[in-house]
Design an enzyme around this catalytic site. Sequence first.
Site, PDB file in Angstrom:
ATOM      1  N   GLY A   1       0.832  -1.194   0.000  1.00  0.00           N
ATOM      2  CA  GLY A   1       0.000   0.000   0.000  1.00  0.00           C
ATOM      3  C   GLY A   1       0.864   1.239   0.000  1.00  0.00           C
ATOM      4  O   GLY A   1       2.041   1.181   0.351  1.00  0.00           O
TER       5      GLY A   1
ATOM      6  N   CYS B   1       5.149  -6.230   1.767  1.00  0.00           N
ATOM      7  CA  CYS B   1       5.515  -4.817   1.750  1.00  0.00           C
ATOM      8  C   CYS B   1       4.830  -4.038   2.892  1.00  0.00           C
ATOM      9  O   CYS B   1       5.175  -4.225   4.044  1.00  0.00           O
ATOM     10  CB  CYS B   1       5.173  -4.256   0.377  1.00  0.00           C
ATOM     11  N   TYR B   2       3.837  -3.213   2.600  1.00  0.00           N
ATOM     12  CA  TYR B   2       3.114  -2.514   3.673  1.00  0.00           C
ATOM     13  C   TYR B   2       2.591  -3.534   4.681  1.00  0.00           C
ATOM     14  O   TYR B   2       2.614  -3.309   5.892  1.00  0.00           O
ATOM     15  CB  TYR B   2       1.955  -1.730   3.059  1.00  0.00           C
TER      16      TYR B   2
ATOM     17  N   HIS C   1       7.562  -7.730  -3.703  1.00  0.00           N
ATOM     18  CA  HIS C   1       6.286  -8.187  -4.283  1.00  0.00           C
ATOM     19  C   HIS C   1       6.418  -9.528  -5.010  1.00  0.00           C
ATOM     20  O   HIS C   1       6.814  -9.548  -6.185  1.00  0.00           O
ATOM     21  CB  HIS C   1       5.762  -7.138  -5.264  1.00  0.00           C
TER      22      HIS C   1
ATOM     23  N   GLU D   1       4.098 -11.234  -6.250  1.00  0.00           N
ATOM     24  CA  GLU D   1       3.052 -11.354  -7.274  1.00  0.00           C
ATOM     25  C   GLU D   1       3.474 -10.765  -8.617  1.00  0.00           C
ATOM     26  O   GLU D   1       2.807 -10.964  -9.635  1.00  0.00           O
ATOM     27  CB  GLU D   1       1.762 -10.681  -6.778  1.00  0.00           C
TER      28      GLU D   1
ATOM     29  N   ASP E   1     -17.276  -9.911 -22.982  1.00  0.00           N
ATOM     30  CA  ASP E   1     -18.057 -10.112 -21.761  1.00  0.00           C
ATOM     31  C   ASP E   1     -19.527 -10.400 -22.048  1.00  0.00           C
ATOM     32  O   ASP E   1     -20.100 -11.361 -21.539  1.00  0.00           O
ATOM     33  CB  ASP E   1     -17.958  -8.894 -20.836  1.00  0.00           C
TER      34      ASP E   1
ATOM     35  N   LYS F   1     -10.910 -10.855 -16.506  1.00  0.00           N
ATOM     36  CA  LYS F   1     -11.082 -10.909 -17.966  1.00  0.00           C
ATOM     37  C   LYS F   1     -10.508 -12.191 -18.592  1.00  0.00           C
ATOM     38  O   LYS F   1     -11.136 -12.815 -19.433  1.00  0.00           O
ATOM     39  CB  LYS F   1     -10.389  -9.687 -18.579  1.00  0.00           C
TER      40      LYS F   1
END
Length: 516
Positions: free
Chosen positions: A59, A86-87, A173, A175, A231, A372
């Site tokens: 964050g 992290c945060y 991170h 990710e 979609d 998506k």
Amino acid sequence: MLPSLTHERLLILDFGSQFTQLIARRARELGVYAEIRGPHITGEDLRRLRPKGIVLSGGPASVLDPGAPGLDASILEAHVPVLGICYGMQLLARDLGGRVRQSARREYGGAALTVENGGRILAGVERTSRVWASHGDIVECLPKGFTRLAKTDSVDLAAAEDPARSIYAVQFHPEVAHTTQGSRILKNFLFDICGFSGDWSMGQVLNEAVHKVRDQVGTRRVLCALSGGVDSSVVAALLHRAVPGQVLAVFVDHGLLRRGEVEEVERAMGKALEHDLLTVDARDRFLAALRGVEDPEEKRKIIGREFIRVFEDTARAKGGADLLAQGTLYPDVIESTSTGGPSAKIKSHHNVGGLPLDMKLELVEPLRELFKDEVRELGTLLGLPASVVGRHPFPGPGLAVRILGPVTREAVETVSLADDIFIAELKRSGLYDKVWQAFAVLLPVRTVGVMGDGRTYEQVVALRAVTSSDGMTADWARLPDAFLARVSTRIVNEVPGVSRVVYDISTKPPATIEWE
Ligand code: XMP
């Protein structure tokens, strides 16, 4: 409402990192259902959600600031494994009795990680690897019970854990793709530490979605606006699979679609939807309503309004409906449940034909839990052709926002012809799937040229092709020179009235993807 799933659940508490959605996507790619919530979750919420693991995201705030978002104490007492990123790591350090301080040197971007003791969270991670970091504060002193696992050049405590309490923390991170061992770290957390079985697969998601739609719809009738985009096509195909004969999928041809799109949608979706598909030719109505209008927002408003009218008239003429299907995706849902950090500011943008508010229909939103790329996978499972599921996004107001200035029949013809050449060449060169979106724009200027022996004074077409992962930020695509040369020559030779082609090299931000 978020799903009452039978799947094991990873809870991601969002402290506003731009990467929060990425954590969820990575988990899902690994077969784990992940759900993002704001950080103000209580012990009560936790008992209801019963997560098998919790991730505290990064964050932008500093845990040293008085107003910084915090964590309900019950979260750390719930005996559910926690990974702070992290945060999230700084928050754990602060709340559990460690010490955090502002660093003299901000660590941002790539860093070299050295593992000194893999422990559980870094088990199997190479001794040295690249990680992606983004922080100003650092943990100076770990809380009691924690073991230090790794460092980077500028941070001594880059990863730590307290396996007895099942609390893990990394200052970078995992990710992000730039963290080369990130997937190993996430797997360690999800499978070895939390014990997820990996029960999230699109085949199962499809079965569940079909059952859920059947339960909700019963014997009633559902209305669905088809735009030809991914979609709405997947929603329509899913409804048709679940409740065939009770669906009315309305495809409004407003005359501002890509060249050949009506036929293509009818061919692909007609096959998938059979008698549930209805195309309405409203071309004259839209052109008349747009006559002389130059302002982009005005164009959008007119198209939205006309769309709703055509849609409502058609629905009424066909005997009405009780439910309305919408292609709301998970990022739109996160937006309304998230914290207020940067990830919350991400806009879902406009949905096609901003739907009839006064119709008071119950909503069916079968894609609410999906990203998506998952929707694309579902579409493939439903038998939709690659031309539909792999399609570039297209704005609801269509070519009207790609014709700068007034929309006329001639302008539509010009821009759609140029666009068709560009897209056909992209496909032919195998570049179509490498860009997020590509299209032609007709500019409201004339320029001097020379053709044969004569001077010309004709129009300009701009080509736009961007790479992006979600349309919220974008970079211009580095298309090969020879490719651009071929497209330019073809457009000037084949599109009447156009004598100049330019290529847009703007990023988003500050420019947007569309020109209007
Ligand atoms: P911008 O131009 O804002 O576009 O960078 C981001 C993405 O949204 C699409 N877009 C729209 N989609 N109605 C839509 O349904 C609209 O009015 C609209 N405007 C932009 C755009 O094509 C891109 O994918």
